[in-house]
Design an enzyme around this catalytic site. Structure first.
Site, short mmCIF file in Angstrom:
data_model
loop_
_atom_site.label_atom_id
_atom_site.label_comp_id
_atom_site.label_asym_id
_atom_site.label_seq_id
_atom_site.Cartn_x
_atom_site.Cartn_y
_atom_site.Cartn_z
N GLY A 181 92.77 2.83 119.48
CA GLY A 181 93.01 3.95 120.37
C GLY A 181 93.18 5.29 119.68
O GLY A 181 93.35 5.38 118.47
N ASN A 182 93.11 6.34 120.49
CA ASN A 182 93.30 7.69 119.98
C ASN A 182 93.64 8.63 121.13
O ASN A 182 93.29 8.37 122.28
CB ASN A 182 92.07 8.21 119.21
N THR A 216 93.16 8.35 111.87
CA THR A 216 92.56 7.02 111.77
C THR A 216 93.48 6.09 110.99
O THR A 216 94.26 6.51 110.13
CB THR A 216 91.19 7.10 111.06
N GLY A 217 93.41 4.80 111.31
CA GLY A 217 94.08 3.78 110.52
C GLY A 217 95.57 3.68 110.65
O GLY A 217 96.24 3.13 109.77
N SER A 225 87.29 8.42 113.82
CA SER A 225 85.85 8.65 113.98
C SER A 225 85.50 8.84 115.45
O SER A 225 84.46 9.43 115.77
CB SER A 225 85.06 7.48 113.39
N GLU A 226 86.36 8.36 116.35
CA GLU A 226 86.09 8.51 117.78
C GLU A 226 86.47 9.89 118.30
O GLU A 226 86.30 10.19 119.49
CB GLU A 226 86.82 7.41 118.57
N HIS A 280 92.15 7.50 124.79
CA HIS A 280 91.27 6.33 124.66
C HIS A 280 92.10 5.13 124.23
O HIS A 280 92.90 5.22 123.30
CB HIS A 280 90.16 6.58 123.65
N HIS A 311 83.98 -2.17 124.69
CA HIS A 311 84.80 -1.31 123.84
C HIS A 311 86.17 -1.05 124.45
O HIS A 311 87.17 -1.52 123.91
CB HIS A 311 84.04 0.01 123.62
#
Length: 208
Positions: A31-32, A47-48, A77-78, A97, A160
């Site tokens: 998610g983000n 990220t991560g 990256s999203e 997301h 996804h």
């Protein structure tokens, strides 16, 4: 648009991330979340990092091209998808997301959320379309999401997860809750073997 300050945006993002993790909408590093703080400035998650562990110092500030303005970590990256949605619809103030389990199951089954069986879903969401699969971390994810930016507030990404957007981050998160609830109701009606769909007149009344 009235933008939140940097400090406000960071507090909002961390609060939403924790809520998503507590609700099991994300696991591990999934998610983000992003929030717009200026015409060319956005705060986003790195990220991560597990969303349950996010703190304000981990967040990253970027411009509309994804260039880092502040922060020591790399954005997801999203982020490409987030920035494309902002570009397509200037009214968007936040994007969320995640991978809520039932809604994501529909996405993995290749099924949009569209049967008008739940009045609240019709009112809040309309339908939740399904975008074609795109390779993760690529520009293709942004490209498949872009056509939906102006006519919807929620989208399933095939195989996804789900993405929601609105004028502020809490509204974007609440839309995610509504998407998952809608997916659960649709699943239960399928298990029960019956769906009582609202009539066109009933739908029109809800939307007026």
């Amino acid at each position: 648009m009235m933008y939140p300050t940097d400090d406000e945006a960071k507090k909002l993002i961390t609060a939403v991330c924790r809520r998503m993790y507590e609700k099991n909408y994300v696991v591990s590093n999934d998610g983000n979340v992003s929030v717009k703080v200026g015409d060319n400035a956005f705060w986003t998650t790195p990220t991560g990092v597990c969303k349950g562990d996010i703190i304000e110092d981990m967040l990253v500030k970027v411009d509309a091209d994804g260039n880092i303005l502040s922060g020591s970590l790399k954005p997801s990256s999203e982020l490409k998808m987030h920035l494309r949605l902002y570009r397509e619809n200037e009214k968007i103030g936040a994007v969320v997301h995640a991978h809520p389990p039932v809604a994501t199951a529909f996405a993995c089954a290749g099924m949009a959320l569209e049967a008008p069986v739940l009045a609240e879903a019709v009112l809040k969401l309309g339908t939740v379309p399904l975008a074609p699969y795109a390779d993760l971390g690529t520009q293709k994810v942004a490209d498949v999401a872009a056509p939906y930016a102006n006519d919807y507030h929620a989208l399933l990404l095939a195989n996804h997860g789900a993405v929601t957007w609105s004028e502020d981050v809490w509204q974007s998160y609440y839309l995610l809750e509504s998407v998952e609830q809608y997916a659960k109701i649709l699943l239960y009606t399928k298990i029960l073997g019956s769906q009582k769909k609202l009539s066109s007149a009933e739908i029109a009344f809800l939307r007026k």
